[in-house]
Design a protein around this motif. Structure first.
Motif, PDB file in Angstrom:
ATOM      1  N   VAL A 182      -0.616   4.385  11.220  1.00 26.18           N
ATOM      2  CA  VAL A 182       0.405   5.252  11.815  1.00 26.18           C
ATOM      3  C   VAL A 182       1.798   4.745  11.465  1.00 26.18           C
ATOM      4  O   VAL A 182       2.692   5.530  11.109  1.00 26.18           O
ATOM      5  CB  VAL A 182       0.204   5.346  13.347  1.00 26.18           C
ATOM      6  CG1 VAL A 182       1.317   6.134  13.996  1.00 26.18           C
ATOM      7  CG2 VAL A 182      -1.154   5.941  13.669  1.00 26.18           C
ATOM      8  N   VAL A 183       1.994   3.422  11.525  1.00 25.50           N
ATOM      9  CA  VAL A 183       3.289   2.844  11.163  1.00 25.50           C
ATOM     10  C   VAL A 183       3.565   3.064   9.675  1.00 25.50           C
ATOM     11  O   VAL A 183       4.691   3.388   9.280  1.00 25.50           O
ATOM     12  CB  VAL A 183       3.324   1.337  11.522  1.00 25.50           C
ATOM     13  CG1 VAL A 183       4.577   0.673  10.987  1.00 25.50           C
ATOM     14  CG2 VAL A 183       3.212   1.145  13.018  1.00 25.50           C
ATOM     15  N   GLU A 184       2.553   2.944   8.829  1.00 28.49           N
ATOM     16  CA  GLU A 184       2.730   3.179   7.396  1.00 28.49           C
ATOM     17  C   GLU A 184       3.107   4.630   7.117  1.00 28.49           C
ATOM     18  O   GLU A 184       3.980   4.903   6.286  1.00 28.49           O
ATOM     19  CB  GLU A 184       1.467   2.798   6.634  1.00 28.49           C
ATOM     20  CG  GLU A 184       1.227   1.308   6.619  1.00 28.49           C
ATOM     21  CD  GLU A 184      -0.144   0.928   6.120  1.00 28.49           C
ATOM     22  OE1 GLU A 184      -0.934   1.834   5.755  1.00 28.49           O
ATOM     23  OE2 GLU A 184      -0.434  -0.273   6.085  1.00 28.49           O
ATOM     24  N   ALA A 185       2.452   5.565   7.811  1.00 25.03           N
ATOM     25  CA  ALA A 185       2.799   6.979   7.629  1.00 25.03           C
ATOM     26  C   ALA A 185       4.208   7.264   8.147  1.00 25.03           C
ATOM     27  O   ALA A 185       4.932   8.078   7.572  1.00 25.03           O
ATOM     28  CB  ALA A 185       1.781   7.871   8.341  1.00 25.03           C
ATOM     29  N   ALA A 186       4.620   6.574   9.205  1.00 27.31           N
ATOM     30  CA  ALA A 186       5.981   6.751   9.723  1.00 27.31           C
ATOM     31  C   ALA A 186       7.016   6.183   8.754  1.00 27.31           C
ATOM     32  O   ALA A 186       8.155   6.664   8.712  1.00 27.31           O
ATOM     33  CB  ALA A 186       6.115   6.091  11.087  1.00 27.31           C
ATOM     34  N   LEU A 187       6.655   5.182   7.977  1.00 27.90           N
ATOM     35  CA  LEU A 187       7.568   4.611   6.987  1.00 27.90           C
ATOM     36  C   LEU A 187       7.638   5.431   5.694  1.00 27.90           C
ATOM     37  O   LEU A 187       8.501   5.191   4.860  1.00 27.90           O
ATOM     38  CB  LEU A 187       7.155   3.171   6.653  1.00 27.90           C
ATOM     39  CG  LEU A 187       7.434   2.128   7.710  1.00 27.90           C
ATOM     40  CD1 LEU A 187       6.854   0.786   7.280  1.00 27.90           C
ATOM     41  CD2 LEU A 187       8.928   2.002   7.936  1.00 27.90           C
ATOM     42  N   VAL A 204      11.063   7.017   4.846  1.00 25.26           N
ATOM     43  CA  VAL A 204      12.054   6.003   4.496  1.00 25.26           C
ATOM     44  C   VAL A 204      11.827   5.510   3.069  1.00 25.26           C
ATOM     45  O   VAL A 204      12.760   5.406   2.263  1.00 25.26           O
ATOM     46  CB  VAL A 204      12.008   4.828   5.499  1.00 25.26           C
ATOM     47  CG1 VAL A 204      12.943   3.712   5.086  1.00 25.26           C
ATOM     48  CG2 VAL A 204      12.306   5.308   6.897  1.00 25.26           C
ATOM     49  N   VAL A 205      10.575   5.220   2.750  1.00 27.18           N
ATOM     50  CA  VAL A 205      10.241   4.747   1.408  1.00 27.18           C
ATOM     51  C   VAL A 205      10.524   5.836   0.379  1.00 27.18           C
ATOM     52  O   VAL A 205      11.026   5.555  -0.718  1.00 27.18           O
ATOM     53  CB  VAL A 205       8.764   4.283   1.364  1.00 27.18           C
ATOM     54  CG1 VAL A 205       8.303   4.028  -0.051  1.00 27.18           C
ATOM     55  CG2 VAL A 205       8.587   3.039   2.206  1.00 27.18           C
ATOM     56  N   SER A 206      10.245   7.088   0.716  1.00 23.67           N
ATOM     57  CA  SER A 206      10.512   8.184  -0.219  1.00 23.67           C
ATOM     58  C   SER A 206      11.989   8.302  -0.537  1.00 23.67           C
ATOM     59  O   SER A 206      12.366   8.475  -1.698  1.00 23.67           O
ATOM     60  CB  SER A 206      10.004   9.510   0.360  1.00 23.67           C
ATOM     61  OG  SER A 206       8.613   9.509   0.457  1.00 23.67           O
ATOM     62  N   ALA A 251       0.832  -1.209   0.000  1.00 22.66           N
ATOM     63  CA  ALA A 251       0.000   0.000   0.000  1.00 22.66           C
ATOM     64  C   ALA A 251       0.866   1.258   0.000  1.00 22.66           C
ATOM     65  O   ALA A 251       0.565   2.227  -0.707  1.00 22.66           O
ATOM     66  CB  ALA A 251      -0.932  -0.006   1.209  1.00 22.66           C
ATOM     67  N   ILE A 252       1.949   1.241   0.755  1.00 19.57           N
ATOM     68  CA  ILE A 252       2.847   2.397   0.805  1.00 19.57           C
ATOM     69  C   ILE A 252       3.471   2.638  -0.566  1.00 19.57           C
ATOM     70  O   ILE A 252       3.516   3.774  -1.060  1.00 19.57           O
ATOM     71  CB  ILE A 252       3.946   2.207   1.868  1.00 19.57           C
ATOM     72  CG1 ILE A 252       3.348   2.019   3.249  1.00 19.57           C
ATOM     73  CG2 ILE A 252       4.909   3.387   1.875  1.00 19.57           C
ATOM     74  CD1 ILE A 252       4.351   1.575   4.297  1.00 19.57           C
TER      75      ILE A 252
END
Length: 172
Positions: free
Chosen positions: A143-148, A151-153, A44-45
Motif C-alpha cells: 500500500v505504501v509502495e502504491a502510494a509512492l 511521487v516516483v512518476s 521495486a517501485i
C-alpha cells in the motif's frame, strides 16, 4: 502510438538516467535503517516504473540481476528478491500499454496488486525457508509502495518533460 488526450509529449529517456535511478534506488534499499515489515521497497517501485515506461531497455534480466544483488546484500535466500523482481517486471511489461492510458492516481491503484504479489512471493519463499511470519504490518508495504507511485512518476518523468531547446515561440 496513439496518445491519450492532454498527455504531454515526452523526450526520449536517457539510458544513463535510467540506470542511475535504478542504482540509486538499490542504494536506498541498502541503507542500514533496519528492515521493518511496512517499509517500501524503493527498488521495486523504480523497476516497475521503468518496465512500464521503457520496456525495451529495462526488462526481466535487469530485474533479476538487481534482485540477486539485494539477496546477497540482505543475506536472504538466494533468489527470493530475484524471483519477486522478475515477476514484477514481467507483469509490468505485460500491462504497460494499458496502464499508460490511465492517469497517475489510477495507475497507482492498478500497480497495487503487482506489489502485493511480489511481497507475497517474498513472504512465501521466506516462510518456506523457515522464517516466522513478520506480522500484519507486512500488508502495509504494498500500500505504501502504491502510494509512492505518483511521487516516483513525477520525479522520474521530470527530465523528459523539458523542451530540448527552450524558446518563447515554441509551444512544447
Amino acid at each position: 502510438m496513439i496518445m491519450r488526450p492532454g498527455q504531454p509529449l515526452l523526450l526520449p529517456a536517457n539510458p544513463f538516467f535510467i540506470w542511475f535511478t535504478l542504482i540509486f534506488a538499490m542504494m536506498i534499499n541498502m541503507l542500514p535503517l533496519g528492515r521493518l515489515p511496512w517499509m517500501p521497497d524503493v527498488l521495486a517501485i523504480v523497476i516497475v516504473f521503468w518496465s512500464v515506461h521503457q520496456p525495451l531497455r529495462i526488462g526481466v534480466i535487469a530485474a533479476f540481476v538487481f534482485g540477486l544483488a539485494i539477496d546477497v546484500h540482505q543475506a536472504s535466500l538466494l533468489g527470493q528478491h530475484a524471483l519477486a523482481y522478475t515477476t514484477l517486471s514481467y507483469f509490468a511489461i505485460t500491462i504497460h500499454r494499458r496502464l499508460l492510458w490511465f492517469k497517475v492516481p489510477s495507475q497507482a491503484v492498478q500497480v497495487l496488486p503487482l506489489f502485493a504479489a511480489a511481497h507475497g512471493i517474498e513472504l512465501a519463499i521466506r516462510m518456506l525457508g523457515g522464517a516466522p511470519f513478520p506480522g500484519v504490518t507486512f500488508l502495509l508495504s504494498p500500500v505504501v509502495e502504491a502510494a509512492l507511485w505518483p511521487v516516483v512518476s513525477v520525479l522520474l518523468l521530470w527530465p523528459q518533460r523539458r523542451a530540448p531547446d527552450p524558446d518563447e515561440n515554441r509551444p512544447l
